[in-house]
Design a protein around this motif. Sequence first.
Motif, short mmCIF file in Angstrom:
data_model
loop_
_atom_site.label_atom_id
_atom_site.label_comp_id
_atom_site.label_asym_id
_atom_site.label_seq_id
_atom_site.Cartn_x
_atom_site.Cartn_y
_atom_site.Cartn_z
N GLU A 14 17.57 82.76 28.68
CA GLU A 14 17.11 84.11 28.32
C GLU A 14 16.17 84.02 27.12
N SER A 16 13.67 86.89 26.59
CA SER A 16 12.82 88.08 26.76
C SER A 16 12.35 88.68 25.44
N THR A 85 15.44 84.52 32.93
CA THR A 85 14.90 85.88 32.89
C THR A 85 13.41 85.82 33.19
N GLY A 89 10.20 92.03 29.53
CA GLY A 89 10.30 91.52 28.17
C GLY A 89 8.92 91.21 27.61
N LEU A 94 8.78 85.36 27.50
CA LEU A 94 9.27 85.11 28.86
C LEU A 94 8.69 83.82 29.43
N HIS A 117 16.18 90.96 33.72
CA HIS A 117 16.88 91.09 32.44
C HIS A 117 17.92 92.23 32.47
N SER A 120 20.87 91.51 34.71
CA SER A 120 21.71 90.50 34.02
C SER A 120 22.65 91.18 33.03
N HIS A 121 22.14 92.20 32.33
CA HIS A 121 22.98 92.94 31.37
C HIS A 121 24.17 93.60 32.06
N ASP A 311 21.30 90.37 23.82
CA ASP A 311 20.67 89.40 24.73
C ASP A 311 21.31 88.03 24.60
N VAL A 316 22.41 85.85 32.11
CA VAL A 316 21.45 85.33 33.09
C VAL A 316 22.16 84.34 34.01
#
Length: 370
Positions: A14, A16, A85, A89, A94, A117, A120-121, A311, A316
């Motif tokens: 990750e 981003s 990701t 972002g 990225l 992204h 993934s959250h 983050d 991810v």
Amino acid sequence: MADSRDEPLVLGIETSCDETGVGIVRGTTLLADAIASSVDTHARFGGVVPEIASRAHLEAMVPTIERALKQAGVSARDLDGIAVTAGPGLAGALLVGVSAAKAYAYALNKPLYGVNHLASHICVDQLEHGPLPEPTMALLVSGGHSSLLLAPDITADVRPMGATIDDAAGEAFDKIARVLNLGFPGGPVIDRLAKEGDPAAIAFPRGLSGPRDPAYDFSFSGLKTAVARWIEAKRNAGEEVPVRDVAASFQEAVVDVLTRKAVRACKDEGVDHLMIGGGVAANSRLRAMAQERCERAGIRLRVPRPGLCTDNGAMVAALGAEMVARNRPASDWELSADSSLPVADPHVPGHGHGHDHDHVHEISKENLYS
């Protein structure tokens, strides 16, 4: 029950924004979550500087991956896939992550998964509370996003219900913290000061909460302006600004709108679960008010622990593992960073030959970066 070693072992990258996150997940079990943050470098600028973030990712990438592998007690050769990701972002940031993921996937002969992204959250909650119910209603609130999303299938079907039409919630926290001279980032310090203030001291506006306003969209720029003007008026009158009351009243206005709209969306869609993620989900008042309102409405609230809300690479890896488990097609070598990747694309599949991974590896190294 299947042997846990049969579950996919995936490494997630990750990059981003300003955190270089590398996570390793086996199925829905978190094995490693390594993070290198450049937030202190940005603090003196009062916000994230994209060029600085990109350079910090470059320096941190290999050591952070090595730290995660060591923490998980696995070899890179044991991995079943590498997830990264691909967006949304900061474009430069990225690109560092996508390039690193491609290099590792190519060198190790592993499938590559470019993931979203925001999806993934949502997926990170599986690492703490087990498999996501389908559909899941998710409220994602961070420095860059405030979104209400309905996810019937986290790997293939994520539907935007509503989003911020201007500032994201986290952005508003940062800007108000700056007006109050509290430094950057603003979220944690406002949360801390608000605990000692009166949330009903000042009646700040609730954006887009009228009967004719969009039911699930958010707006925080009017609130931000109202708070800044209130502070300015106090200072111009030579009066002391009650920082704790301002923090508490501002925070209450943000949290009130976020939770009310999220609970309404659950009721309207007949969904009995609400998942809250993103950096602002670490806010203690948001968690408390969401809990109260969900209990009253008979909705089960799922919020990952604060460390998984901000983050990180674990989220991810979690989505990557789900992609492998559900046999979603891998991305191909044309995978690129997309700074405005739509949330409706949970992952970026290959253009036809991504499914047959051996075939992908027949391409020559000259073509890889063409």
